[in-house]
Design a protein around this motif. Sequence first.
Motif, PDB file in Angstrom:
ATOM      1  N   VAL A  81       0.845  -1.203   0.000  1.00  0.00           N
ATOM      2  CA  VAL A  81       0.000   0.000   0.000  1.00  0.00           C
ATOM      3  C   VAL A  81       0.876   1.248   0.000  1.00  0.00           C
ATOM      4  CG1 VAL A  81      -1.762   1.281   1.245  1.00  0.00           C
ATOM      5  CG2 VAL A  81      -1.872  -1.194   1.180  1.00  0.00           C
ATOM      6  N   LYS A  82       1.947   1.176   0.806  1.00  0.00           N
ATOM      7  CA  LYS A  82       2.866   2.320   0.847  1.00  0.00           C
ATOM      8  C   LYS A  82       3.472   2.575  -0.531  1.00  0.00           C
ATOM      9  CE  LYS A  82       5.417   5.362   3.246  1.00  0.00           C
ATOM     10  NZ  LYS A  82       5.558   6.286   2.139  1.00  0.00           N
TER      11      LYS A  82
ATOM     12  N   ARG B 109       0.575   3.532  -3.152  1.00  0.00           N
ATOM     13  CA  ARG B 109      -0.418   4.300  -2.413  1.00  0.00           C
ATOM     14  C   ARG B 109      -1.645   4.641  -3.263  1.00  0.00           C
ATOM     15  NH1 ARG B 109      -0.980   9.581  -1.150  1.00  0.00           N
ATOM     16  NH2 ARG B 109      -1.779  10.006   0.928  1.00  0.00           N
TER      17      ARG B 109
ATOM     18  N   TYR C  71      -3.720   1.727  -4.614  1.00  0.00           N
ATOM     19  CA  TYR C  71      -4.592   1.046  -3.686  1.00  0.00           C
ATOM     20  C   TYR C  71      -5.890   1.796  -3.429  1.00  0.00           C
ATOM     21  CZ  TYR C  71      -6.249  -2.176  -0.368  1.00  0.00           C
ATOM     22  OH  TYR C  71      -7.040  -3.122   0.236  1.00  0.00           O
ATOM     23  N   LYS C  72      -5.815   3.119  -3.505  1.00  0.00           N
ATOM     24  CA  LYS C  72      -7.046   3.894  -3.331  1.00  0.00           C
ATOM     25  C   LYS C  72      -8.044   3.573  -4.428  1.00  0.00           C
ATOM     26  CE  LYS C  72      -8.108   8.214  -2.354  1.00  0.00           C
ATOM     27  NZ  LYS C  72      -8.005   9.705  -2.312  1.00  0.00           N
TER      28      LYS C  72
ATOM     29  N   ASN D  75      -7.226  -3.187   5.934  1.00  0.00           N
ATOM     30  CA  ASN D  75      -7.668  -2.037   5.154  1.00  0.00           C
ATOM     31  C   ASN D  75      -7.742  -0.758   5.977  1.00  0.00           C
ATOM     32  OD1 ASN D  75      -8.566  -2.306   2.215  1.00  0.00           O
ATOM     33  ND2 ASN D  75      -9.064  -4.293   3.114  1.00  0.00           N
TER      34      ASN D  75
ATOM     35  N   GLY E 230      -4.317   0.395   7.073  1.00  0.00           N
ATOM     36  CA  GLY E 230      -3.657   0.994   5.900  1.00  0.00           C
ATOM     37  C   GLY E 230      -4.229   2.369   5.580  1.00  0.00           C
TER      38      GLY E 230
ATOM     39  N   ILE F  18      -2.557   5.782   3.915  1.00  0.00           N
ATOM     40  CA  ILE F  18      -3.260   6.687   3.010  1.00  0.00           C
ATOM     41  C   ILE F  18      -3.397   8.087   3.619  1.00  0.00           C
ATOM     42  CG2 ILE F  18      -5.368   7.087   1.694  1.00  0.00           C
ATOM     43  CD1 ILE F  18      -3.988   4.645   0.672  1.00  0.00           C
TER      44      ILE F  18
END
Lengths: 207, 207, 207, 207
Positions: free
Chosen positions: D111-112, D115, D118-119, D173, D176, D181
């Motif tokens: 996710v990092k 970023r 993933y959104k 989620n 994260g 996020i």
Amino acid sequence: MVVDNEVFVLEEINLPKTNRGQETLAKISKAAEDLFSKKGYYNTSITDITHKADVAPGTFYIYFKDKKSVFRFLVEELSHTLRREIAIAVRDCKTRFDAEYVGFRTFFNFVKKHRGLYKIIWEAQFVDDKLFREYYSKVADGYIEGIKQAQAKGEVGDLDPEALVYCLIGISNFIGLRWVIWENKEVPEEVFESIMRFIKAGAFKDK
Amino acid sequence: MVVDNEVFVLEEINLPKTNRGQETLAKISKAAEDLFSKKGYYNTSITDITHKADVAPGTFYIYFKDKKSVFRFLVEELSHTLRREIAIAVRDCKTRFDAEYVGFRTFFNFVKKHRGLYKIIWEAQFVDDKLFREYYSKVADGYIEGIKQAQAKGEVGDLDPEALVYCLIGISNFIGLRWVIWENKEVPEEVFESIMRFIKAGAFKDK
Amino acid sequence: MVVDNEVFVLEEINLPKTNRGQETLAKISKAAEDLFSKKGYYNTSITDITHKADVAPGTFYIYFKDKKSVFRFLVEELSHTLRREIAIAVRDCKTRFDAEYVGFRTFFNFVKKHRGLYKIIWEAQFVDDKLFREYYSKVADGYIEGIKQAQAKGEVGDLDPEALVYCLIGISNFIGLRWVIWENKEVPEEVFESIMRFIKAGAFKDK
Amino acid sequence: MVVDNEVFVLEEINLPKTNRGQETLAKISKAAEDLFSKKGYYNTSITDITHKADVAPGTFYIYFKDKKSVFRFLVEELSHTLRREIAIAVRDCKTRFDAEYVGFRTFFNFVKKHRGLYKIIWEAQFVDDKLFREYYSKVADGYIEGIKQAQAKGEVGDLDPEALVYCLIGISNFIGLRWVIWENKEVPEEVFESIMRFIKAGAFKDK
DNA sequence: CATGAATGAGGCTTCATTCAT
DNA sequence: GATGAATGAAGCCTCATTCAT
């Protein structure tokens, strides 16, 4: 009515890269000119313009950022053309008065030729006041300079140059309004000569 | 800038019978004046007006037939007041030039005092051109008459009277625009005197 | 899922002064709620909303500043109601775990009852991210406080309170998504009990 | 967060045969990824994408059937990559808890690193709900299988496997979302360890 | 007289998509 | 493969005006 040259740019306009595009842009700005001068800015819709230009509504926005952009475009164009025409006409004048004589003539001819276009600038006050002031300031600045030089040569009486310039602009505008815009005629020769005598020697005797 | 008296009527306006009604009408027309002069006719909505006047939207239509009615109302009022003020001021002038001197002064004062109101008339061209022409024709007609009489007395040079009148109106308007409207000042004394010298004796020497 | 009370205001909403107005506002926001939850914010037009609410398009703008305003209105309303319902339900719980038990139940019931409405908040990220974060921060803040107090009493293990809270929110959201939103069922009792056991005692043995 | 491999095909995408074409496709999908993750699907126009990709609008449609196609393409890509990364990372884990530990770590890193990407998946609910459910079902199915096997070995408590899986997905989620996020940080070590302790041993004591 | 809710036509603008070059 | 001009439906919103209370 004697002014100098100048260039203008507009970031609000998307210059087309093809011939077809150039034609479309021209069609749109011509349609806008016609309609603005006939019905005024606020009574002309984008749909009116694109309909008259025979393109789809969306096409307008390919070339112009928004409704005001065409308006500005037309004003800038007008300003540019008018000032250039006067500058050229006046080039070979011997005296300042000659220059005024030719300048007024050219101005009236211009208004006659671009009757509608010229009405547009009057509306600029209510559409985009900044633009309107810029237009007249630009016109006035060059004009004032010319008057000062003529004063230095002893061709113009001892009057505040800026005051004189706004008087002359006022005269040309209202005479143009009265005969060209309202009557859709040329300024009658007799009227023109009267104006020239007036700006040269004034109108009133003290006693 | 010398004009005669006159009365006006407007069937588009429902004159109130009660005190409360008169106050409401006044509030609305005052609000309209403020907003029209600040933002222009087309950028002012009825809601803006009634909101500023602190009444409900529907109330507007008790007094005015539609949006244009207030506008006309204001223009008529302006016209009336201005012409009366000038007529009074000019009454005792000995010479025509004196009358012009006083007339211009009065006009500039009027514009200063009713700054907004005066801008409104410029917009009339784009709101109700007929009204606009009527306004200036009315102003010009009286003015022309005065000039003709002065010419008969030998106080005015041999110029087309109508041409002269539109020159003078043009001058007053653009000087007013330049100093009062744009700068929100009074017309500087030096400028005023320059104008007077200009209309009296002109500006250009031939050689 | 335990949160405290709170009040909200919205300047973007014009509260009606009459009964009729209140009914209209209600009709519009109900229609918006239905449509947003069914088709999503971006696939719902103002016309859809006013059509469903059986009013004219312009009526929408009497009450709401723009499209986003109804959305915000609904989210705030949701937030408010949900948090109040949980706060009330949880009031008399003896232990923190009891409170969680009741809180989760209430939350799932709420999502079931306002199925559509709850989906809306998930979309807030893409409509108004600020609002979305505010919503969850507000929920989380109260929740964290509760956890800390329970930790002080020795009812909660030695975990980072914020981490725990976001774990619990994540659990409730995904369980709600899986069973209520996707399946349009209630969360099965067996699942619910599993979750409770999980948050109480965890899931993994080391060897 | 442990998932298995898988292949995907998309008929909506016209795979380029030349090098130039491959580069163009890459430029477009990169631009789309950037913009979707920054402004969301509905606030990104094809023109935005092609402009950022430095190609003409028409070029987009050489590679993608329509706007949704790029979106789907990106989601599939994301899904594929994420699941593969986790599968690889988890390969040599001895216990199920170990696998979770490594799986969560990998997920947060992913996710990092992606970023924006993933959104995008969160928005899929509102763009293409079917795709969204497929994505999570696919993730969940493999995950559930893993949990069941671990339960058979006695490594996981007596919980409904699907419930547990959605709990774990929910946790990953929201954690994260909260740290990666919103804060654009890595998940703090302390938080990470808290989560691990939580999923292992739970959080609440009865008395 | 006054209110303010309601109307609905119409204005400005965006944007996914097509197509001739 | 790539271009970029063109399309036109559709969206958001404004506002002059009406009317029941």
